[in-house]
Design a protein around this motif. Structure first.
Motif, PDB file in Angstrom:
ATOM      1  N   TRP A   1       0.719  -1.203   0.010  1.00  0.00           N
ATOM      2  CA  TRP A   1       0.006  -0.147  -0.132  1.00  0.00           C
ATOM      3  C   TRP A   1       0.860   1.286   0.054  1.00  0.00           C
ATOM      4  O   TRP A   1       1.670   1.311   0.847  1.00  0.00           O
ATOM      5  CB  TRP A   1      -0.904   0.081   1.079  1.00  0.00           C
ATOM      6  CG  TRP A   1      -1.986  -0.944   1.278  1.00  0.00           C
ATOM      7  CD1 TRP A   1      -1.523  -2.343   2.148  1.00  0.00           C
ATOM      8  CD2 TRP A   1      -3.191  -1.175   0.901  1.00  0.00           C
ATOM      9  NE1 TRP A   1      -2.718  -3.124   1.970  1.00  0.00           N
ATOM     10  CE2 TRP A   1      -3.658  -2.456   1.235  1.00  0.00           C
ATOM     11  CE3 TRP A   1      -4.004  -0.222   0.407  1.00  0.00           C
ATOM     12  CZ2 TRP A   1      -4.970  -2.900   1.326  1.00  0.00           C
ATOM     13  CZ3 TRP A   1      -5.469  -0.628   0.024  1.00  0.00           C
ATOM     14  CH2 TRP A   1      -5.944  -1.722   0.519  1.00  0.00           C
ATOM     15  N   VAL A   2       0.382   2.343  -0.641  1.00  0.00           N
ATOM     16  CA  VAL A   2       1.098   3.490  -0.797  1.00  0.00           C
ATOM     17  C   VAL A   2       0.183   4.390  -0.163  1.00  0.00           C
ATOM     18  O   VAL A   2      -1.086   4.491  -0.044  1.00  0.00           O
ATOM     19  CB  VAL A   2       1.326   4.116  -2.210  1.00  0.00           C
ATOM     20  CG1 VAL A   2       1.817   5.579  -2.134  1.00  0.00           C
ATOM     21  CG2 VAL A   2       2.390   3.236  -3.101  1.00  0.00           C
ATOM     22  N   ALA A   3       0.901   5.113   1.041  1.00  0.00           N
ATOM     23  CA  ALA A   3       0.202   5.907   2.090  1.00  0.00           C
ATOM     24  C   ALA A   3       0.229   7.439   1.716  1.00  0.00           C
ATOM     25  O   ALA A   3       1.461   7.815   1.581  1.00  0.00           O
ATOM     26  CB  ALA A   3       0.603   5.566   3.504  1.00  0.00           C
ATOM     27  N   THR A   4      -0.694   8.072   1.576  1.00  0.00           N
ATOM     28  CA  THR A   4      -0.518   9.596   1.298  1.00  0.00           C
ATOM     29  C   THR A   4      -1.180  10.479   2.268  1.00  0.00           C
ATOM     30  O   THR A   4      -2.764  10.154   2.380  1.00  0.00           O
ATOM     31  CB  THR A   4      -0.975   9.929  -0.175  1.00  0.00           C
ATOM     32  OG1 THR A   4      -0.317   9.012  -1.180  1.00  0.00           O
ATOM     33  CG2 THR A   4      -0.625  11.596  -0.501  1.00  0.00           C
ATOM     34  N   PRO A   5      -0.581  11.435   3.058  1.00  0.00           N
ATOM     35  CA  PRO A   5      -1.432  11.930   3.885  1.00  0.00           C
ATOM     36  C   PRO A   5      -2.121  13.218   3.254  1.00  0.00           C
ATOM     37  O   PRO A   5      -1.861  13.654   2.245  1.00  0.00           O
ATOM     38  CB  PRO A   5      -0.356  12.686   4.828  1.00  0.00           C
ATOM     39  CG  PRO A   5       0.796  12.650   4.369  1.00  0.00           C
ATOM     40  CD  PRO A   5       0.917  11.474   2.946  1.00  0.00           C
ATOM     41  N   LEU A   6      -3.613  13.057   3.669  1.00  0.00           N
ATOM     42  CA  LEU A   6      -4.341  14.239   3.187  1.00  0.00           C
ATOM     43  C   LEU A   6      -4.750  15.123   4.390  1.00  0.00           C
ATOM     44  O   LEU A   6      -4.730  14.904   5.530  1.00  0.00           O
ATOM     45  CB  LEU A   6      -5.682  13.476   2.739  1.00  0.00           C
ATOM     46  CG  LEU A   6      -5.395  12.573   1.848  1.00  0.00           C
ATOM     47  CD1 LEU A   6      -6.880  11.842   1.548  1.00  0.00           C
ATOM     48  CD2 LEU A   6      -4.871  12.902   0.556  1.00  0.00           C
ATOM     49  N   SER A   7      -5.265  16.316   4.107  1.00  0.00           N
ATOM     50  CA  SER A   7      -5.776  17.326   5.275  1.00  0.00           C
ATOM     51  C   SER A   7      -6.687  16.524   6.188  1.00  0.00           C
ATOM     52  O   SER A   7      -6.744  16.829   7.394  1.00  0.00           O
ATOM     53  CB  SER A   7      -6.211  18.618   4.642  1.00  0.00           C
ATOM     54  OG  SER A   7      -7.318  18.385   3.989  1.00  0.00           O
ATOM     55  N   ASP A   8      -7.400  15.640   5.653  1.00  0.00           N
ATOM     56  CA  ASP A   8      -8.648  15.087   6.607  1.00  0.00           C
ATOM     57  C   ASP A   8      -8.235  13.564   6.857  1.00  0.00           C
ATOM     58  O   ASP A   8      -9.328  13.098   7.136  1.00  0.00           O
ATOM     59  CB  ASP A   8      -9.979  15.591   5.985  1.00  0.00           C
ATOM     60  CG  ASP A   8     -10.194  14.704   4.482  1.00  0.00           C
ATOM     61  OD1 ASP A   8      -9.136  14.363   4.086  1.00  0.00           O
ATOM     62  OD2 ASP A   8     -11.262  14.993   4.095  1.00  0.00           O
ATOM     63  N   GLY A   9      -7.145  13.148   6.697  1.00  0.00           N
ATOM     64  CA  GLY A   9      -7.021  11.915   6.860  1.00  0.00           C
ATOM     65  C   GLY A   9      -5.864  11.309   6.130  1.00  0.00           C
ATOM     66  O   GLY A   9      -4.865  11.850   5.766  1.00  0.00           O
ATOM     67  N   THR A  10      -6.020   9.968   5.562  1.00  0.00           N
ATOM     68  CA  THR A  10      -4.983   9.194   5.090  1.00  0.00           C
ATOM     69  C   THR A  10      -5.451   8.293   3.740  1.00  0.00           C
ATOM     70  O   THR A  10      -6.311   7.745   4.013  1.00  0.00           O
ATOM     71  CB  THR A  10      -4.050   8.328   5.807  1.00  0.00           C
ATOM     72  OG1 THR A  10      -3.578   9.060   6.854  1.00  0.00           O
ATOM     73  CG2 THR A  10      -2.789   7.620   5.088  1.00  0.00           C
TER      74      THR A  10
ATOM     75  N   GLY B   1      -7.836  11.016  12.565  1.00  0.00           N
ATOM     76  CA  GLY B   1      -8.187  10.391  13.994  1.00  0.00           C
ATOM     77  C   GLY B   1      -8.421   8.952  14.243  1.00  0.00           C
ATOM     78  O   GLY B   1      -8.419   8.555  15.372  1.00  0.00           O
ATOM     79  N   ASP B   2      -8.451   8.275  13.196  1.00  0.00           N
ATOM     80  CA  ASP B   2      -8.303   6.875  13.205  1.00  0.00           C
ATOM     81  C   ASP B   2      -6.946   6.386  13.201  1.00  0.00           C
ATOM     82  O   ASP B   2      -6.228   6.137  12.240  1.00  0.00           O
ATOM     83  CB  ASP B   2      -9.155   6.205  12.048  1.00  0.00           C
ATOM     84  CG  ASP B   2     -10.575   5.942  12.298  1.00  0.00           C
ATOM     85  OD1 ASP B   2     -11.034   5.398  13.034  1.00  0.00           O
ATOM     86  OD2 ASP B   2     -11.153   6.602  11.270  1.00  0.00           O
ATOM     87  N   VAL B   3      -6.237   6.377  14.308  1.00  0.00           N
ATOM     88  CA  VAL B   3      -4.876   6.206  14.520  1.00  0.00           C
ATOM     89  C   VAL B   3      -4.636   5.088  15.122  1.00  0.00           C
ATOM     90  O   VAL B   3      -5.094   4.537  15.969  1.00  0.00           O
ATOM     91  CB  VAL B   3      -4.149   7.331  15.281  1.00  0.00           C
ATOM     92  CG1 VAL B   3      -2.490   7.054  15.535  1.00  0.00           C
ATOM     93  CG2 VAL B   3      -4.621   8.779  14.735  1.00  0.00           C
ATOM     94  N   PRO B   4      -3.593   4.014  14.708  1.00  0.00           N
ATOM     95  CA  PRO B   4      -3.068   4.359  13.506  1.00  0.00           C
ATOM     96  C   PRO B   4      -3.914   3.941  12.457  1.00  0.00           C
ATOM     97  O   PRO B   4      -4.513   2.732  12.357  1.00  0.00           O
ATOM     98  CB  PRO B   4      -1.703   3.501  13.675  1.00  0.00           C
ATOM     99  CG  PRO B   4      -1.902   2.297  14.607  1.00  0.00           C
ATOM    100  CD  PRO B   4      -2.997   2.876  15.347  1.00  0.00           C
ATOM    101  N   GLU B   5      -3.618   4.704  11.514  1.00  0.00           N
ATOM    102  CA  GLU B   5      -4.449   4.491  10.133  1.00  0.00           C
ATOM    103  C   GLU B   5      -4.306   2.998   9.418  1.00  0.00           C
ATOM    104  O   GLU B   5      -5.181   2.151   8.863  1.00  0.00           O
ATOM    105  CB  GLU B   5      -4.514   5.668   9.081  1.00  0.00           C
ATOM    106  CG  GLU B   5      -5.225   6.835   9.404  1.00  0.00           C
ATOM    107  CD  GLU B   5      -3.697   7.824   9.877  1.00  0.00           C
ATOM    108  OE1 GLU B   5      -2.916   7.117  10.537  1.00  0.00           O
ATOM    109  OE2 GLU B   5      -4.341   9.078  10.390  1.00  0.00           O
ATOM    110  N   GLY B   6      -2.939   2.685   9.251  1.00  0.00           N
ATOM    111  CA  GLY B   6      -2.436   1.641   8.484  1.00  0.00           C
ATOM    112  C   GLY B   6      -2.959   0.202   9.291  1.00  0.00           C
ATOM    113  O   GLY B   6      -3.191  -0.772   8.787  1.00  0.00           O
ATOM    114  N   SER B   7      -3.545   0.277  10.529  1.00  0.00           N
ATOM    115  CA  SER B   7      -3.956  -0.586  11.259  1.00  0.00           C
ATOM    116  C   SER B   7      -5.261  -1.265  10.746  1.00  0.00           C
ATOM    117  O   SER B   7      -5.755  -2.482  10.910  1.00  0.00           O
ATOM    118  CB  SER B   7      -4.237  -0.629  12.648  1.00  0.00           C
ATOM    119  OG  SER B   7      -5.064   0.389  13.122  1.00  0.00           O
ATOM    120  N   LEU B   8      -5.809  -0.480  10.039  1.00  0.00           N
ATOM    121  CA  LEU B   8      -7.263  -1.050   9.465  1.00  0.00           C
ATOM    122  C   LEU B   8      -7.318  -1.546   8.171  1.00  0.00           C
ATOM    123  O   LEU B   8      -8.161  -2.348   7.739  1.00  0.00           O
ATOM    124  CB  LEU B   8      -8.184   0.418   9.209  1.00  0.00           C
ATOM    125  CG  LEU B   8      -8.422   1.174  10.370  1.00  0.00           C
ATOM    126  CD1 LEU B   8      -9.142   2.408  10.187  1.00  0.00           C
ATOM    127  CD2 LEU B   8      -9.186   0.417  11.563  1.00  0.00           C
TER     128      LEU B   8
END
Length: 121
Positions: free
Chosen positions: A68-77, A95-102
């Motif tokens: 997966w390529v992760a790109t930060p956005l102003s309202d999430g990832t 706010g869903d931290v850590p995002e990658g855990s989903l």
């Protein structure tokens, strides 16, 4: 609808959408599209058929054998499968931290997409 959302492999991928993500139930999308699915509020959104990312300096991680390529956005990832065509995109609210855990919830849907031979390095 994502550019390749009608691709038969996206139909196969969409059949593997998870019933829930981190305890969030499935919610309707507007417009309704089988290549797009959402869970909870604020919604986690998955879309099959987005453009396959090329080489990038963005973070790349491997979760359950899927890159997966992760790109930060102003309202999430934004997470997009790397090395699969068409690609699967997962938008996770801030706010869903850590995002990658989903991401494990999307393993089956991502693995339904053909591999291109490219991997995170």
């Amino acid at each position: 609808m994502p550019a390749k959302g009608a691709d038969p492999v996206c139909v196969k991928s969409a059949a593997a959408w998870p019933a829930s993500v981190s305890g969030r139930a499935s919610v309707a999308t507007d417009p309704s599209d089988p290549a797009v699915h959402a869970w909870g509020d604020p919604a986690i959104v998955a879309r099959c058929g987005v453009a396959t990312p090329g080489p990038t300096t963005d973070d790349c991680l491997t979760v359950n054998g899927v890159d997966w390529v992760a790109t930060p956005l102003s309202d999430g990832t934004r997470f997009v499968t790397y090395g699969r065509d068409p690609a699967l995109e997962v938008l996770i609210p801030k706010g869903d931290v850590p995002e990658g855990s989903l991401l494990p919830a999307f393993t089956s849907a991502a693995q339904a997409l053909p591999e291109t031979g490219h991997h995170c390095s």
